[in-house]
Enzyme design. Structure first.
Site, PDB file in Angstrom:
ATOM      1  N   SER A 403       0.832  -1.196   0.000  1.00  0.00           N
ATOM      2  CA  SER A 403       0.000   0.000   0.000  1.00  0.00           C
ATOM      3  C   SER A 403       0.878   1.261   0.000  1.00  0.00           C
ATOM      4  O   SER A 403       1.762   1.398  -0.838  1.00  0.00           O
ATOM      5  CB  SER A 403      -0.962  -0.041   1.196  1.00  0.00           C
ATOM      6  OG  SER A 403      -1.991   0.913   1.041  1.00  0.00           O
ATOM      7  N   ASP A 521      -5.713  -3.617  -2.681  1.00  0.00           N
ATOM      8  CA  ASP A 521      -4.664  -3.281  -1.715  1.00  0.00           C
ATOM      9  C   ASP A 521      -4.047  -4.529  -1.082  1.00  0.00           C
ATOM     10  O   ASP A 521      -4.754  -5.408  -0.578  1.00  0.00           O
ATOM     11  CB  ASP A 521      -5.272  -2.391  -0.630  1.00  0.00           C
ATOM     12  CG  ASP A 521      -4.230  -1.753   0.261  1.00  0.00           C
ATOM     13  OD1 ASP A 521      -3.466  -2.493   0.903  1.00  0.00           O
ATOM     14  OD2 ASP A 521      -4.197  -0.510   0.321  1.00  0.00           O
TER      15      ASP A 521
END
Length: 642
Positions: A403, A521
């Site tokens: 991320s 993600d």
């Protein structure tokens, strides 16, 4: 590790080692050569304490085999037929773990041996052996091995003692680390010729004994434990090859490494023969001469294709050369290396110094990695951590991020000034004044960044179409495929696409559809990818968790006493909080690969508030400062054990 190539026949048939000339595939084995074979036996643990007549008996019971680089000598699971002793070259042993995965066990060089367990148990080979360079082996078959065990008691004792050494090493739990012993630095310009001396300066600091063999008559700087020699003139090619083989064997007995410093002359004749004796070949190139250097490599590989897997580009870059070229369609070894070259000496913590130390780590046989976790805006603390560690002289060879950690890791891997990166990211990710004035303006701005594809436009501005392979430091990013329900690691390909996949927050953003996958993600499954670094061979892993402390700000409760007066949460508050809590617990469950933790307290910052970058930077720097002595000590221990 990739699967080893299919087994092929050795270059020559088995040839008895006698004291009369013997025809082989590459020449004649003379009595003088027989004397060098006796020296090889003396370097083996199996010949410890044996009298000359017993050494002669060993030689008379052995045959010689030659394999080209890349050929398979024996395969795991095959019936054991020989005890092998390495007479020349290097080979690697690996175990097939299934599903195409191979675990490296060890690299063997002159005097090392393998296969005795198989002969003692009448079993099968426990590992696959592949020639890393051109290899010459002394082989004793099962019948002659049993005869020697019965007639030469000291040989039998040496076999038992050698097995004891191996068992003790395995019981110690230490990892086997390989480092190249003979490395060719093949120069293309006057500037690349400076690398050998600079690299020796860095290596000599850790007490390594080095020798540089060069084809140039230059005045080398005097350094402790570094010896410089120039190749002597040779009457013919045979004399040159014989001198090189004997000289390298002599130098390896007295030095940790031998650097062969040569130019790109003799691509069709002299250079291939010289490079065949080296464990690795570093093709030193300035980016402006990339096309010519690639063409020279094609010519070299046309003469000897076996050199390709051992060849690595070393790009000598200017400070402003942010991204190196790619190797193109050349199938050469990974990784390639980038060296930032300054006009003066390498100052501690500079890009010049860091890149030289990465080369030194590789030569010493260890790698240091850093894993950067997700956490939204709190990930700006990663920049403070990286900046503080760089100033303290901590150098990372591998970076992995999830991320926001993938974005911060890319900035480090690209050699970006971390202070400058902080200013840019803080400015670019802070909403305009009119939007920031609205309630939850930070959250709306983050939502718009995803929905309007503004992330890609922002990242392209800095990285363009750069590939991960062009970064100064190897980078791995983490994403998750919702189709298969598995994590996906990106360590090749487009940098921007890898980051977009890794930061793609579920619900807020739509899955990215690519190659039959629906990508979101990486924090869904692996918020701090330390295990990725361990699989890539990192010997020391630093983990940076910017979400180690959950904030008390949901929904509206800033303290424990206020928890009873909760407000009804809005949708976006809930989505971001779920993501935060999930990452917190996923990280807590996947920490086995981390050796040193850095956990900045970022709980004062909301997930989407990028306006507090300077505070986060300072918090990260302070957390890193507390563990600098521990990291430096662990790196020093790796250097001593190399």
């Amino acid at each position: 590790m990739s699967s080893p190539p299919e087994s092929r026949s050795p270059l020559v048939d088995e040839v008895p080692l006698t004291n009369v000339p013997v025809e082989t595939g590459s020449g004649t084995v003379t009595p003088g050569h027989q004397l060098s074979i006796q020296r090889i036996w003396r370097r083996s643990r199996l010949a410890f304490g044996l009298a000359p007549e017993q050494l002669e008996l060993l030689a008379s019971n052995a045959t010689t085999l030659r394999f080209a680089a890349g050929e398979t000598i024996c395969r795991q699971g095959e019936p054991g037929r020989h005890l092998y002793i390495v007479a020349r070259g290097r080979l690697k042993l690996s175990i097939d773990r299934g599903r195409g995965q191979y675990q490296l066990l060890d690299f063997l060089s002159t005097g090392d041996h393998f296969g005795e367990i198989t002969l003692l148990t009448d079993g099968r080979y426990l590992a696959t052996a592949v020639a890393a360079t051109d290899v010459e082996l002394l082989a004793i078959d099962h019948e002659h091995f049993q005869t020697l065990m019965l007639t030469v008691p000291l040989f039998a004792a040496n076999v038992s003692r050698s097995l004891g050494f191996q068992l003790r090493y395995e019981a110690s739990g230490r990892r086997r680390r390989w480092h190249p012993r003979i490395v060719a630095l093949v120069n293309s310009t006057l500037r690349t010729q400076q690398l050998a001396g600079a690299l020796c300066e860095v290596l000599s600091e850790s007490g390594r004994k080095l020798c540089v063999l060069s084809d140039r008559d230059v005045r080398w700087p005097a350094m402790h434990d570094v010896r410089y020699e120039q190749f002597p003139p040779y009457p013919d090619r045979t004399a040159r090859e014989r001198w090189l083989e004997e000289r390298l064997a002599h130098l390896l007995e007295r030095n940790h490494q031998v650097l062969v410093d040569v130019t790109q002359r003799g691509l069709e004749d002299e250079l291939p023969a010289l490079l065949s004796a080296c464990d690795q070949i570093w093709w030193l190139v300035e980016p402006r001469f990339a096309d010519a250097s690639r063409e020279n490599l094609r010519r070299l590989f046309a003469v000897d294709p076996a050199l390709a897997p051992r060849t690595h580009f070393v790009w000598i870059q200017e400070e402003l050369d942010r991204f190196a070229p790619c190797a193109g369609d050349l199938e050469i070894g990974r990784p390639d290396f980038k060296v930032v070259w300054g006009e003066g000496p390498a100052t501690p913590g500079s890009q010049h110094d860091q890149s030289l130390r990465r080369l030194a780590h590789h030569l010493q046989g260890f790698r240091v990695g850093i894993a950067l976790g997700g956490g939204g805006a709190r990930g700006l603390a990663h920049l403070g951590v990286l900046d503080e560690l760089s100033r303290a002289g901590v150098v990372f060879d591998l970076v992995a991020g999830t991320s926001i950690g993938s974005l911060m890791g890319a900035a480090y891997a690209a050699g970006w000034s971390l202070d400058d990166a902080l200013d840019r990211f803080s400015e670019d990710l802070t909403p305009p004044r009119w939007l920031g004035a609205l309630p939850r303006g930070n959250q709306w701005f983050l939502w718009l960044m995803f929905r309007l594809r503004a992330w890609e436009r922002l990242l392209r501005r800095y990285a363009g179409d750069t590939r991960i392979e062009q970064l100064r430091v190897p980078l791995a990013t983490m994403t998750v495929d919702l189709v298969e329900g598995r994590e996906v690691v990106r360590d090749q390909g487009d940098v921007v696409q890898a980051i977009l996949e890794s930061i793609n927050l579920p619900i807020i953003a739509r899955p990215i559809l690519r190659d039959g996958m629906a990508l979101v993600d990486g924090g869904v499954l692996n918020n701090l990818p330390a295990d990725v670094l361990a699989r890539q061979g990192a010997d020391l892993v630093v983990g940076v968790d910017v979400g180690a402390r959950l904030s008390r700000g949901f929904p509206g409760a800033k303290t424990a006493s206020a928890a009873r007066r909760l407000q009804r949460p809005r949708l976006w508050d809930t989505v971001l909080r779920v993501n935060e809590v999930q990452e917190y617990h996923v990280t807590a469950q996947r920490t086995q690969a981390v050796d040193v933790w850095i956990t900045p307290d970022t709980s004062f910052c909301e997930f989407a508030d990028f306006s507090r970058g300077r505070e986060l930077f300072e918090v990260g720097a302070a957390a890193a400062r507390a563990v600098v002595p521990e990291i430096l000590q662990l790196v020093a221990e790796l250097e001593r054990s190399a």
